[in-house]
Design a protein around this motif. Structure first.
Motif, PDB file in Angstrom:
ATOM      1  N   VAL A 133       0.652  -1.158  -0.196  1.00  0.00           N
ATOM      2  CA  VAL A 133       0.006   0.032   0.062  1.00  0.00           C
ATOM      3  C   VAL A 133       0.837   1.168   0.114  1.00  0.00           C
ATOM      4  O   VAL A 133       0.688   2.193  -0.736  1.00  0.00           O
ATOM      5  CB  VAL A 133      -0.884  -0.071   1.033  1.00  0.00           C
ATOM      6  N   LEU A 134       1.824   1.217   0.778  1.00  0.00           N
ATOM      7  CA  LEU A 134       2.805   2.627   1.002  1.00  0.00           C
ATOM      8  C   LEU A 134       3.520   2.569  -0.543  1.00  0.00           C
ATOM      9  O   LEU A 134       3.613   3.800  -1.030  1.00  0.00           O
ATOM     10  CB  LEU A 134       3.869   2.191   1.891  1.00  0.00           C
ATOM     11  N   GLN A 135       4.044   1.603  -1.096  1.00  0.00           N
ATOM     12  CA  GLN A 135       4.669   1.810  -2.419  1.00  0.00           C
ATOM     13  C   GLN A 135       3.528   2.151  -3.410  1.00  0.00           C
ATOM     14  O   GLN A 135       3.866   3.217  -4.240  1.00  0.00           O
ATOM     15  CB  GLN A 135       5.227   0.388  -3.058  1.00  0.00           C
ATOM     16  N   TYR A 136       2.422   1.992  -3.309  1.00  0.00           N
ATOM     17  CA  TYR A 136       1.373   2.515  -4.361  1.00  0.00           C
ATOM     18  C   TYR A 136       1.309   4.095  -4.137  1.00  0.00           C
ATOM     19  O   TYR A 136       1.227   4.821  -4.923  1.00  0.00           O
ATOM     20  CB  TYR A 136       0.064   1.673  -4.291  1.00  0.00           C
ATOM     21  N   ILE A 137       1.072   4.323  -2.842  1.00  0.00           N
ATOM     22  CA  ILE A 137       1.008   5.875  -2.422  1.00  0.00           C
ATOM     23  C   ILE A 137       2.049   6.609  -2.964  1.00  0.00           C
ATOM     24  O   ILE A 137       1.959   7.685  -3.476  1.00  0.00           O
ATOM     25  CB  ILE A 137       0.881   5.951  -0.884  1.00  0.00           C
ATOM     26  N   LEU A 138       3.292   6.080  -2.783  1.00  0.00           N
ATOM     27  CA  LEU A 138       4.679   6.671  -3.174  1.00  0.00           C
ATOM     28  C   LEU A 138       4.765   6.873  -4.516  1.00  0.00           C
ATOM     29  O   LEU A 138       5.136   7.921  -5.258  1.00  0.00           O
ATOM     30  CB  LEU A 138       5.725   6.195  -2.505  1.00  0.00           C
ATOM     31  N   ARG A 139       4.024   5.966  -5.419  1.00  0.00           N
ATOM     32  CA  ARG A 139       4.279   6.009  -6.867  1.00  0.00           C
ATOM     33  C   ARG A 139       3.195   6.720  -7.607  1.00  0.00           C
ATOM     34  O   ARG A 139       3.302   7.331  -8.726  1.00  0.00           O
ATOM     35  CB  ARG A 139       4.254   4.542  -7.630  1.00  0.00           C
ATOM     36  N   ASN A 140       2.132   6.975  -6.659  1.00  0.00           N
ATOM     37  CA  ASN A 140       1.096   7.401  -7.247  1.00  0.00           C
ATOM     38  C   ASN A 140       0.388   8.678  -6.502  1.00  0.00           C
ATOM     39  O   ASN A 140      -0.769   8.544  -5.816  1.00  0.00           O
ATOM     40  CB  ASN A 140      -0.153   6.464  -7.566  1.00  0.00           C
ATOM     41  N   PRO A 141       1.223   9.654  -6.107  1.00  0.00           N
ATOM     42  CA  PRO A 141       0.749  10.686  -5.357  1.00  0.00           C
ATOM     43  C   PRO A 141      -0.605  11.436  -5.439  1.00  0.00           C
ATOM     44  O   PRO A 141      -1.253  12.050  -4.765  1.00  0.00           O
ATOM     45  CB  PRO A 141       1.798  11.840  -5.272  1.00  0.00           C
TER      46      PRO A 141
ATOM     47  N   ILE B  76      -6.760   3.074  -4.434  1.00  0.00           N
ATOM     48  CA  ILE B  76      -5.874   1.962  -4.197  1.00  0.00           C
ATOM     49  C   ILE B  76      -6.469   0.501  -3.941  1.00  0.00           C
ATOM     50  O   ILE B  76      -5.813  -0.343  -4.472  1.00  0.00           O
ATOM     51  CB  ILE B  76      -5.327   2.332  -2.696  1.00  0.00           C
ATOM     52  N   ALA B  77      -7.582   0.490  -3.703  1.00  0.00           N
ATOM     53  CA  ALA B  77      -8.392  -0.796  -3.498  1.00  0.00           C
ATOM     54  C   ALA B  77      -8.497  -1.344  -4.926  1.00  0.00           C
ATOM     55  O   ALA B  77      -8.241  -2.475  -5.173  1.00  0.00           O
ATOM     56  CB  ALA B  77      -9.614  -0.565  -2.768  1.00  0.00           C
ATOM     57  N   ALA B  78      -8.788  -0.536  -5.903  1.00  0.00           N
ATOM     58  CA  ALA B  78      -9.045  -0.983  -7.197  1.00  0.00           C
ATOM     59  C   ALA B  78      -7.710  -1.731  -7.914  1.00  0.00           C
ATOM     60  O   ALA B  78      -7.622  -2.479  -8.388  1.00  0.00           O
ATOM     61  CB  ALA B  78      -9.618  -0.046  -8.109  1.00  0.00           C
ATOM     62  N   GLU B  79      -6.941  -0.888  -7.582  1.00  0.00           N
ATOM     63  CA  GLU B  79      -5.347  -1.250  -8.049  1.00  0.00           C
ATOM     64  C   GLU B  79      -4.895  -2.659  -7.284  1.00  0.00           C
ATOM     65  O   GLU B  79      -4.357  -3.455  -8.157  1.00  0.00           O
ATOM     66  CB  GLU B  79      -4.344  -0.182  -7.837  1.00  0.00           C
ATOM     67  N   LEU B  80      -5.081  -2.771  -6.127  1.00  0.00           N
ATOM     68  CA  LEU B  80      -4.660  -3.951  -5.177  1.00  0.00           C
ATOM     69  C   LEU B  80      -5.408  -4.911  -5.144  1.00  0.00           C
ATOM     70  O   LEU B  80      -5.457  -5.973  -4.563  1.00  0.00           O
ATOM     71  CB  LEU B  80      -3.971  -3.381  -3.944  1.00  0.00           C
ATOM     72  N   ASN B  81      -6.627  -4.835  -5.640  1.00  0.00           N
ATOM     73  CA  ASN B  81      -7.721  -5.722  -5.578  1.00  0.00           C
ATOM     74  C   ASN B  81      -8.420  -6.090  -4.158  1.00  0.00           C
ATOM     75  O   ASN B  81      -8.221  -7.289  -3.736  1.00  0.00           O
ATOM     76  CB  ASN B  81      -7.360  -7.068  -6.563  1.00  0.00           C
ATOM     77  N   ILE B  82      -8.288  -5.224  -3.251  1.00  0.00           N
ATOM     78  CA  ILE B  82      -8.785  -5.244  -1.978  1.00  0.00           C
ATOM     79  C   ILE B  82      -9.923  -4.501  -1.703  1.00  0.00           C
ATOM     80  O   ILE B  82     -10.037  -3.476  -2.601  1.00  0.00           O
ATOM     81  CB  ILE B  82      -7.764  -4.999  -0.920  1.00  0.00           C
ATOM     82  N   SER B  83     -10.474  -4.353  -0.621  1.00  0.00           N
ATOM     83  CA  SER B  83     -11.729  -3.433  -0.267  1.00  0.00           C
ATOM     84  C   SER B  83     -11.244  -2.167   0.168  1.00  0.00           C
ATOM     85  O   SER B  83     -10.165  -1.984   0.708  1.00  0.00           O
ATOM     86  CB  SER B  83     -12.732  -4.296   0.799  1.00  0.00           C
ATOM     87  N   PRO B  84     -12.062  -1.096   0.052  1.00  0.00           N
ATOM     88  CA  PRO B  84     -11.401   0.312   0.527  1.00  0.00           C
ATOM     89  C   PRO B  84     -11.558   0.286   1.766  1.00  0.00           C
ATOM     90  O   PRO B  84     -10.487   0.873   2.335  1.00  0.00           O
ATOM     91  CB  PRO B  84     -12.691   1.206   0.155  1.00  0.00           C
ATOM     92  N   ARG B  85     -12.204  -0.568   2.492  1.00  0.00           N
ATOM     93  CA  ARG B  85     -12.072  -0.505   4.262  1.00  0.00           C
ATOM     94  C   ARG B  85     -10.907  -1.045   4.624  1.00  0.00           C
ATOM     95  O   ARG B  85     -10.181  -0.759   5.545  1.00  0.00           O
ATOM     96  CB  ARG B  85     -13.258  -1.504   4.850  1.00  0.00           C
ATOM     97  N   THR B  86     -10.345  -2.329   3.715  1.00  0.00           N
ATOM     98  CA  THR B  86      -8.860  -2.987   4.001  1.00  0.00           C
ATOM     99  C   THR B  86      -7.898  -1.986   3.726  1.00  0.00           C
ATOM    100  O   THR B  86      -6.819  -1.883   4.623  1.00  0.00           O
ATOM    101  CB  THR B  86      -8.901  -4.015   3.060  1.00  0.00           C
ATOM    102  N   VAL B  87      -8.124  -1.165   2.702  1.00  0.00           N
ATOM    103  CA  VAL B  87      -6.988   0.090   2.584  1.00  0.00           C
ATOM    104  C   VAL B  87      -7.045   0.881   3.535  1.00  0.00           C
ATOM    105  O   VAL B  87      -5.976   1.274   4.036  1.00  0.00           O
ATOM    106  CB  VAL B  87      -7.405   0.690   1.246  1.00  0.00           C
ATOM    107  N   GLU B  88      -8.136   1.358   4.233  1.00  0.00           N
ATOM    108  CA  GLU B  88      -8.124   2.107   5.525  1.00  0.00           C
ATOM    109  C   GLU B  88      -7.679   1.958   6.410  1.00  0.00           C
ATOM    110  O   GLU B  88      -6.765   2.484   7.109  1.00  0.00           O
ATOM    111  CB  GLU B  88      -9.575   2.649   5.518  1.00  0.00           C
ATOM    112  N   ILE B  89      -7.701   0.505   6.739  1.00  0.00           N
ATOM    113  CA  ILE B  89      -7.043  -0.212   7.842  1.00  0.00           C
ATOM    114  C   ILE B  89      -5.460  -0.074   7.947  1.00  0.00           C
ATOM    115  O   ILE B  89      -4.576   0.306   8.704  1.00  0.00           O
ATOM    116  CB  ILE B  89      -7.465  -1.455   8.105  1.00  0.00           C
ATOM    117  N   HIS B  90      -4.953  -0.712   6.599  1.00  0.00           N
ATOM    118  CA  HIS B  90      -3.562  -0.544   6.193  1.00  0.00           C
ATOM    119  C   HIS B  90      -3.003   0.893   6.308  1.00  0.00           C
ATOM    120  O   HIS B  90      -2.014   0.918   6.899  1.00  0.00           O
ATOM    121  CB  HIS B  90      -3.363  -1.144   4.768  1.00  0.00           C
TER     122      HIS B  90
END
Length: 203
Positions: free
Chosen positions: A149-157, A165-179
């Motif tokens: 998740v961190l790598q995605y944030i740094l690559r895509n400010p 982020i959820a769409a890119e990593l194929n996880i739920s938005p809620r899971t992204v928020e937790i991470h």
């Protein structure tokens, strides 16, 4: 030896001792060694100061010591002095980060000028290394998924919403928020902007 120190390595006793005396008369703290191994046995690779290094020494010569210090990620700047080093040696030394390659006999004022440059550079290198180690330690606290998740944030400010982020990593938005929350807690920031400022400008 924690203060700024000029470390002199030269197998010629007369040169080493005379140079040490001259620099001490100019108010500098000096430690000198007859060979590379005695220096390595007593001085840390990240010592504060600089290294005045003779090129032509038996056993481990100056370039070999420089190569070793580079492999150790040393922050100690090097000024070479030599009575018989040629252009290939000086080019190799400067490409590997040496401040200068001075041919003996050299003007002492030139050396003192280079020492001042080396001390300033050394401080910057130590700060940069400390920052790298701190960031690596912080990043090491993350799980593999949190680091993803961190790598995605740094690559895509510009695309850091939880849905993106959820769409890119194929996880739920809620899971992204937790991470994201865990990442920020572990590395000690409160916002995504602070996260990018912390990791996005690594030296």
């Amino acid at each position: 030896m924690t203060e700024l120190t000029v470390y002199i390595i030269d197998d010629d006793d007369d040169v080493r001792i005379a140079l040490s005396r001259s620099l001490r008369r100019r108010g500098m703290t000096v430690a000198h060694f007859p060979d590379a191994q005695s220096f390595l046995d007593q001085v840390d690779a990240d010592a504060s100061g600089c290294l005045v290094l003779d090129y032509g020494m038996p056993d481990m010569d100056g370039l070999e010591l420089q190569d070793y210090l580079v492999r150790q990620d040393s922050t100690l700047p090097i000024i070479f002095i030599s009575g018989h080093g040629g252009i290939p040696e000086s080019v190799r030394a400067t490409k590997a980060g040496a401040i200068d390659f001075l041919e003996k006999p050299f003007d002492l004022s030139v050396l003192t000028d280079r020492i001042a440059v080396a001390w300033e550079l050394g401080e910057k290198l130590r700060q940069q290394k400390a920052r790298r180690l701190d960031l690596a330690e912080k990043r090491g606290r993350l799980t593999d998924r949190e680091d993803e998740v961190l790598q995605y944030i740094l690559r895509n400010p510009g695309r850091t919403t939880s849905k993106e982020i959820a769409a890119e990593l194929n996880i739920s938005p809620r899971t992204v928020e937790i991470h994201r929350g865990r990442i920020q807690l572990k590395v000690g920031v409160k916002t995504t902007i602070e996260l990018y400022e912390l990791f996005g400008r690594s030296p």
